[in-house]
Design an enzyme around this catalytic site. Structure first.
Site, PDB file in Angstrom:
ATOM      1  N   ASP A   5       0.856  -1.190   0.000  1.00  0.00           N
ATOM      2  CA  ASP A   5       0.000   0.000   0.000  1.00  0.00           C
ATOM      3  C   ASP A   5       0.889   1.235   0.000  1.00  0.00           C
ATOM      4  O   ASP A   5       1.665   1.456   0.933  1.00  0.00           O
ATOM      5  CB  ASP A   5      -0.914  -0.020   1.230  1.00  0.00           C
ATOM      6  CG  ASP A   5      -1.962   1.080   1.209  1.00  0.00           C
ATOM      7  OD1 ASP A   5      -2.017   1.832   0.221  1.00  0.00           O
ATOM      8  OD2 ASP A   5      -2.717   1.186   2.194  1.00  0.00           O
ATOM      9  N   ASP A  19      -3.115   2.439  -6.056  1.00  0.00           N
ATOM     10  CA  ASP A  19      -1.946   2.513  -5.177  1.00  0.00           C
ATOM     11  C   ASP A  19      -1.885   1.373  -4.165  1.00  0.00           C
ATOM     12  O   ASP A  19      -1.181   1.462  -3.165  1.00  0.00           O
ATOM     13  CB  ASP A  19      -1.932   3.851  -4.429  1.00  0.00           C
ATOM     14  CG  ASP A  19      -3.153   4.048  -3.543  1.00  0.00           C
ATOM     15  OD1 ASP A  19      -4.146   3.330  -3.729  1.00  0.00           O
ATOM     16  OD2 ASP A  19      -3.107   4.933  -2.675  1.00  0.00           O
ATOM     17  N   GLU A  20      -2.593   0.286  -4.432  1.00  0.00           N
ATOM     18  CA  GLU A  20      -2.677  -0.776  -3.436  1.00  0.00           C
ATOM     19  C   GLU A  20      -2.956  -2.105  -4.132  1.00  0.00           C
ATOM     20  O   GLU A  20      -3.746  -2.168  -5.077  1.00  0.00           O
ATOM     21  CB  GLU A  20      -3.812  -0.436  -2.471  1.00  0.00           C
ATOM     22  CG  GLU A  20      -3.894  -1.271  -1.242  1.00  0.00           C
ATOM     23  CD  GLU A  20      -4.965  -0.747  -0.292  1.00  0.00           C
ATOM     24  OE1 GLU A  20      -5.046  -1.264   0.823  1.00  0.00           O
ATOM     25  OE2 GLU A  20      -5.728   0.179  -0.680  1.00  0.00           O
TER      26      GLU A  20
END
Length: 377
Positions: free
Chosen positions: A2, A97-98
């Site tokens: 993350d 983003d994860e």
């Protein structure tokens, strides 16, 4: 894996003068804008995503407010995923983003999960100068939880042995799906921690969770049997965002949906796929989740087609039954090879024109990461 304060961190990366300063990424103040992301410097003042920009500026008047540059964030996200792929093909993106990574099949090549996590974290820092928080655990729920426990720059390992030691003292809001309204109902019954939740009589929990009771108890015990599903294996491709606070701002929600459509459309084209069914996932503050779907006459991978249909679905929901949302998601299913069947919904030459626009958009983003092209809403 993350990324920490991703949008704001990218802005600080591209403009070193912003490092150490309060940075807010989102809509303009004079447009009733909403915060999309905030640097950790701004978060110290209470700024968080989905907060009205006017409120954020009151809390942090020295903040530097910047617009969302989705193309740049996607470009860096792709570079991060390239690093992931050095260690495993089993990658399930949660958002730009994860992602979940299943490294079970990689242990004999690269060492323990902890070793792999440290190496990926180090490569992201060395190659991109960005920071990721890592959560390592036997399943997806615990891994996601672990990645959030020690942000920023976190590295947390949850094992079968320490699972309950980690879970029991946590507030019930740490369990997936338990939002503020549900927390209030639990608090009225004297339930504030995961341990208290597990010890509560089933009858009480069923009044609160209904048919979700067993699922909530499984998560409270650290149990989650869902596999990591890579996009190549997936029957659907989706993107969703959970908001720190319930949101009903129309402009913000449509802006989030456009970002999700652009991301999903790009992923379709990257994998040589097209889709026929679109689904919006809508979760209210009281944990109730609904979906709204639409099936196209012909499969597509064209951003404009997907956006027009998604915009119409959300617009209809907003007009008929808008309520504050905890989560908004967009997904496509009915996937097929891009060369199968008809090319697009648009009659020629419009379909060809839109395909060329998407190809140009993808090429510029991949090569330069510039904000030179942007799909219009």
């Amino acid at each position: 894996m993350d990324m920490d304060a991703f949008y704001a961190s990218v802005e600080q990366l591209d403009n070193p003068k912003l490092k150490g300063k309060s940075v807010i990424v989102g809509g303009a103040l004079n447009q009733r804008g909403v915060v999309s992301a905030a640097s950790y410097e701004a978060r110290k003042f209470g700024v968080h995503s989905a907060m009205p920009m006017a409120q954020a500026i009151k809390l942090c008047p020295q903040a530097i407010v910047l617009p969302v540059r989705m193309q740049r964030y996607v470009q860096l996200s792709e570079q991060i995923h390239t690093i992931f792929q050095e260690y495993t093909p089993q990658i399930e993106p949660l958002s730009i983003d994860e992602a979940f990574l299943d490294v079970t099949g990689s242990l004999s090549l690269f060492g323990s999960a902890e070793t792999i996590g440290h190496e990926i974290k180090l490569k992201i820092k060395e190659q991109l100068n960005l920071v990721a928080s890592v959560g390592i655990a036997p399943n997806k729920f615990l891994a996601k939880l672990a990645s959030d426990l020690d942000k920023p720059n976190g590295f947390v390992v949850i094992t079968d042995e320490n699972c309950q030691e980690v879970l029991d003292p946590l507030p019930v809001g740490r369990i997936w799906g338990i939002g503020k309204v549900t927390q209030k109902a639990l608090r009225a019954e004297g339930i504030e921690t995961v341990k208290q939740l597990k010890e509560t009589p089933l009858g009480v929990l069923r009044r609160i969770f209904g048919n979700q009771t067993e699922q909530m108890l499984s998560l409270a015990r650290g149990q989650d049997d869902r596999p990591v599903e890579s996009e190549q294996e997936a029957k659907s491709i989706s993107s969703e965002q959970t908001f720190a606070r319930d949101v009903m701002d129309r402009e913000f929600l449509f802006g989030i949906l456009l970002q999700q459509v652009e991301e999903v459309a790009y992923r379709l084209r990257a994998h040589g796929l097209k889709a026929r069914t679109l689904t919006l996932k809508i979760r209210y503050g009281d944990f109730k989740t609904i979906t709204r779907s639409s099936t196209l006459n012909e499969s597509t991978q064209i951003t404009k087609v997907l956006w027009q249909e998604a915009e119409a679905i959300l617009g209809k929901w907003f007009k008929q039954s808008a309520q504050p949302l905890r989560l908004l998601g967009f997904g496509v299913s009915g996937l097929a090879d891009e060369h199968a069947g008809q090319q697009s919904l648009f009659p020629d030459p419009e379909g060809e024109k839109q395909q060329r626009l998407d190809q140009t958009f993808d090429a510029i983003r991949k090569r330069y990461g510039k904000d030179a092209l942007k799909h219009g809403g």
